[in-house]
Write a protein that holds these residues in place. Structure first.
Motif, PDB file in Angstrom:
ATOM      1  N   SER A 213      -6.763 -39.853  42.760  1.00  0.00           N
ATOM      2  CA  SER A 213      -8.144 -40.161  43.152  1.00  0.00           C
ATOM      3  C   SER A 213      -8.353 -39.832  44.626  1.00  0.00           C
ATOM      4  CB  SER A 213      -8.488 -41.621  42.851  1.00  0.00           C
ATOM      5  OG  SER A 213      -7.814 -42.481  43.727  1.00  0.00           O
ATOM      6  N   PHE A 214      -7.315 -40.034  45.443  1.00  0.00           N
ATOM      7  CA  PHE A 214      -7.482 -39.659  46.851  1.00  0.00           C
ATOM      8  C   PHE A 214      -7.493 -38.139  47.004  1.00  0.00           C
ATOM      9  CE2 PHE A 214      -5.812 -38.668  51.107  1.00  0.00           C
ATOM     10  CZ  PHE A 214      -6.864 -39.199  51.838  1.00  0.00           C
ATOM     11  N   ALA A 215      -6.681 -37.475  46.219  1.00  0.00           N
ATOM     12  CA  ALA A 215      -6.656 -36.010  46.279  1.00  0.00           C
ATOM     13  C   ALA A 215      -8.041 -35.437  45.951  1.00  0.00           C
ATOM     14  CB  ALA A 215      -5.611 -35.460  45.302  1.00  0.00           C
ATOM     15  N   ARG A 216      -8.692 -35.998  44.945  1.00  0.00           N
ATOM     16  CA  ARG A 216     -10.046 -35.520  44.598  1.00  0.00           C
ATOM     17  C   ARG A 216     -11.011 -35.771  45.751  1.00  0.00           C
ATOM     18  NH1 ARG A 216      -8.714 -38.151  39.758  1.00  0.00           N
ATOM     19  NH2 ARG A 216     -10.132 -39.885  40.193  1.00  0.00           N
ATOM     20  N   LEU A 217     -10.880 -36.965  46.349  1.00  0.00           N
ATOM     21  CA  LEU A 217     -11.762 -37.291  47.476  1.00  0.00           C
ATOM     22  C   LEU A 217     -11.580 -36.291  48.607  1.00  0.00           C
ATOM     23  CD1 LEU A 217     -13.608 -39.144  49.138  1.00  0.00           C
ATOM     24  CD2 LEU A 217     -11.596 -40.479  49.747  1.00  0.00           C
ATOM     25  N   LYS A 218     -10.323 -35.997  48.898  1.00  0.00           N
ATOM     26  CA  LYS A 218     -10.007 -35.096  50.003  1.00  0.00           C
ATOM     27  C   LYS A 218     -10.542 -33.687  49.706  1.00  0.00           C
ATOM     28  CE  LYS A 218      -5.956 -34.093  52.741  1.00  0.00           C
ATOM     29  NZ  LYS A 218      -4.476 -34.074  52.668  1.00  0.00           N
ATOM     30  N   ALA A 219     -10.363 -33.268  48.464  1.00  0.00           N
ATOM     31  CA  ALA A 219     -10.859 -31.942  48.080  1.00  0.00           C
ATOM     32  C   ALA A 219     -12.369 -31.872  48.259  1.00  0.00           C
ATOM     33  CB  ALA A 219     -10.479 -31.649  46.625  1.00  0.00           C
ATOM     34  N   ARG A 220     -13.055 -32.899  47.833  1.00  0.00           N
ATOM     35  CA  ARG A 220     -14.509 -32.926  47.946  1.00  0.00           C
ATOM     36  C   ARG A 220     -14.931 -32.934  49.414  1.00  0.00           C
ATOM     37  NH1 ARG A 220     -14.929 -37.332  44.763  1.00  0.00           N
ATOM     38  NH2 ARG A 220     -14.406 -36.492  42.725  1.00  0.00           N
ATOM     39  N   ALA A 221     -14.198 -33.688  50.245  1.00  0.00           N
ATOM     40  CA  ALA A 221     -14.499 -33.716  51.675  1.00  0.00           C
ATOM     41  C   ALA A 221     -14.323 -32.319  52.254  1.00  0.00           C
ATOM     42  CB  ALA A 221     -13.590 -34.717  52.385  1.00  0.00           C
ATOM     43  N   GLY A 222     -13.284 -31.595  51.804  1.00  0.00           N
ATOM     44  CA  GLY A 222     -13.056 -30.231  52.255  1.00  0.00           C
ATOM     45  C   GLY A 222     -14.220 -29.330  51.904  1.00  0.00           C
ATOM     46  N   GLU A 223     -14.715 -29.436  50.669  1.00  0.00           N
ATOM     47  CA  GLU A 223     -15.862 -28.631  50.243  1.00  0.00           C
ATOM     48  C   GLU A 223     -17.071 -28.879  51.127  1.00  0.00           C
ATOM     49  OE1 GLU A 223     -16.756 -29.357  46.168  1.00  0.00           O
ATOM     50  OE2 GLU A 223     -14.738 -28.843  45.495  1.00  0.00           O
ATOM     51  N   VAL A 225     -17.191 -29.906  54.233  1.00  0.00           N
ATOM     52  CA  VAL A 225     -17.005 -29.271  55.532  1.00  0.00           C
ATOM     53  C   VAL A 225     -17.304 -27.781  55.426  1.00  0.00           C
ATOM     54  CG1 VAL A 225     -15.293 -28.659  57.283  1.00  0.00           C
ATOM     55  CG2 VAL A 225     -15.340 -30.969  56.320  1.00  0.00           C
ATOM     56  N   GLU A 226     -16.765 -27.177  54.360  1.00  0.00           N
ATOM     57  CA  GLU A 226     -16.964 -25.750  54.135  1.00  0.00           C
ATOM     58  C   GLU A 226     -18.445 -25.421  53.985  1.00  0.00           C
ATOM     59  OE1 GLU A 226     -14.956 -22.611  51.051  1.00  0.00           O
ATOM     60  OE2 GLU A 226     -13.993 -24.544  51.363  1.00  0.00           O
ATOM     61  N   ALA A 227     -19.133 -26.256  53.198  1.00  0.00           N
ATOM     62  CA  ALA A 227     -20.557 -26.036  52.964  1.00  0.00           C
ATOM     63  C   ALA A 227     -21.355 -26.193  54.259  1.00  0.00           C
ATOM     64  CB  ALA A 227     -21.080 -27.025  51.910  1.00  0.00           C
ATOM     65  N   ALA A 228     -20.967 -27.171  55.069  1.00  0.00           N
ATOM     66  CA  ALA A 228     -21.696 -27.437  56.303  1.00  0.00           C
ATOM     67  C   ALA A 228     -21.523 -26.301  57.305  1.00  0.00           C
ATOM     68  CB  ALA A 228     -21.216 -28.753  56.925  1.00  0.00           C
ATOM     69  N   SER A 229     -20.387 -25.620  57.233  1.00  0.00           N
ATOM     70  CA  SER A 229     -20.115 -24.592  58.233  1.00  0.00           C
ATOM     71  C   SER A 229     -20.725 -23.244  57.859  1.00  0.00           C
ATOM     72  CB  SER A 229     -18.590 -24.441  58.416  1.00  0.00           C
ATOM     73  OG  SER A 229     -18.020 -23.935  57.225  1.00  0.00           O
TER      74      SER A 229
END
Lengths: 230, 230
Positions: A213-223, A225-229
């Motif tokens: 569940s943390f891995a999914r959270l981290k992946a989503r947080a990564g996305e 950041v990517e989207a924001a940039s």
DNA sequence: TGGTGCTGATTTGTACACAACATCGTTGGA
DNA sequence: TCCAACGATGTTGTGTACAAATCAGCACCA
């Protein structure tokens, strides 16, 4: 602190911690001692006793002249807490496991039923509540009190942030439904393990799901950041 | 709580916790809020803030109309805490290990020297102090803050009871010397592991020694019971 | 127009007086 | 002599007034 005073303290403490974890008091929200004193029909003094504990445990931060603010946790700090939580999860089945009786097995089965109902009518708040109830049921599987206490603290500290970011208003309804789906699988797996008394397996299953569940959270947080940039 | 108030809080909290762990405030001792208020040149209010935390963490128990008493822990509860402590010990080398620099290695070497001096002139108080200093040095080997926090709490909660029963006034001078000897071996082993950067081994060595020290305590407690029943 | 300092309102932190409670010694009666 | 009730004393818990700190808004000046 003893007797009646103790009972009131526990009551208010438990309630406020629950509100924080269920995001009734979301990160960043400001509480006022006097409001709470009025709600619980007492003076600021006993309230401050409760807030002091919540602050010591990291749920709140009191700032002189400003207010008492519900803390937020950045993803880096959250990862540290999760690393430890993953390790502790497995200990449920290794430290003083309590052989589940028929009532306990029925309780796990009931959790699964509630979870299936939630899949049909998703709701963030109901998910939060079910998740918490399930956690407390899991804790009955060990008789090691210090382990219970520390696990509780790690749970309350991480789950509220996870809920907010993974299944909160930030996320789409799709991610909420997805997370409920994953949770149903966890509850099913653990209920099955409990049914046949395999407590060690319970710990390992739980460990795996907490990590995922943390891995999914981290992946989503990564996305994000990517989207924001872009 | 912020700024100067926070600093004073931390100062008093740390000091009182240390006094409790070093048995300057032994289990059963009664503290008076007003005395402490006078010592730290303030009113009861900030003192009560500190005592509240120490009570929440299990070091003290405030009883209305009686006083604030340093807690004792029976051997059964202590065993639960130790079981968890043993598991957490190993995590030092697994969760965010901090590669020790030359200064750190020298610090471990210095600990060994202090320990060798202690073997020649045993003293319960000096042993307690060295044990605590060594613990804090060990904690610098991980950067996982939640792990540090929980380890600290388990350490302070168990060591004072262990010290009292294993190397305190109850025990003979012989047992004190014996425990210091075991401790020297632990410090030597760990210093050697640190010297070659084997942090995972540090965790395993520590785990073994924590488990063994409790085993010795338990064995001695068993002997006492046996002797008493004759 | 922008920035700077002041003032009032708001909120937590501290001090203190008093209430609630526990303990121990004393005193009175059986 | 014993014991039960009571009161004196000491300690933590609660309520409240005030101190300290922050912040927003506004006036004022360059």
């Amino acid at each position: 602190m003893t007797g009646e005073a103790r009972a009131r303290f526990e009551r208010i403490y438990t309630l406020l911690r629950e509100r924080i974890c269920l995001l009734d008091y979301p990160p960043g929200m400001r509480l006022r001692e006097e409001d709470l004193a009025e709600e619980f029909d007492t003076s600021r003094t006993p309230i401050r006793r409760v807030l002091a504990r919540l602050e010591d445990e990291g749920y709140l931060r009191s700032v002189h002249g400003v207010g008492t603010i519900v803390t937020d946790i950045d993803i880096a700090s959250l990862e540290q807490v999760y690393r430890l939580r993953v390790e502790l999860s497995e200990l449920i089945g290794k430290l003083s496991p309590a052989e589940p009786d028929e009532d306990a097995k029925r309780a796990f089965s009931a959790m699964k039923t509630r979870c299936e109902a939630l899949v049909r009518t998703p709701s963030q708040r109901a998910f939060a509540q079910l998740n918490m109830d399930f956690f407390h049921l899991l804790m009955t599987l060990t008789e090691n009190e210090p382990l219970q206490e520390f696990s509780e603290r790690l749970y309350y500290q991480t789950t509220r942030i996870w809920l907010k970011r993974a299944a909160g208003e930030d996320g789409t309804e799709e991610t909420l439904a997805s997370e409920i789906g994953f949770f149903l699988r966890e509850v099913s797996d653990i209920a099955a393990a409990v049914a046949c008394g395999a407590l060690e397996s319970v710990g390992q299953i739980r460990r795996a799901h907490v990590a995922m569940s943390f891995a999914r959270l981290k992946a989503r947080a990564g996305e994000e950041v990517e989207a924001a940039s872009l």
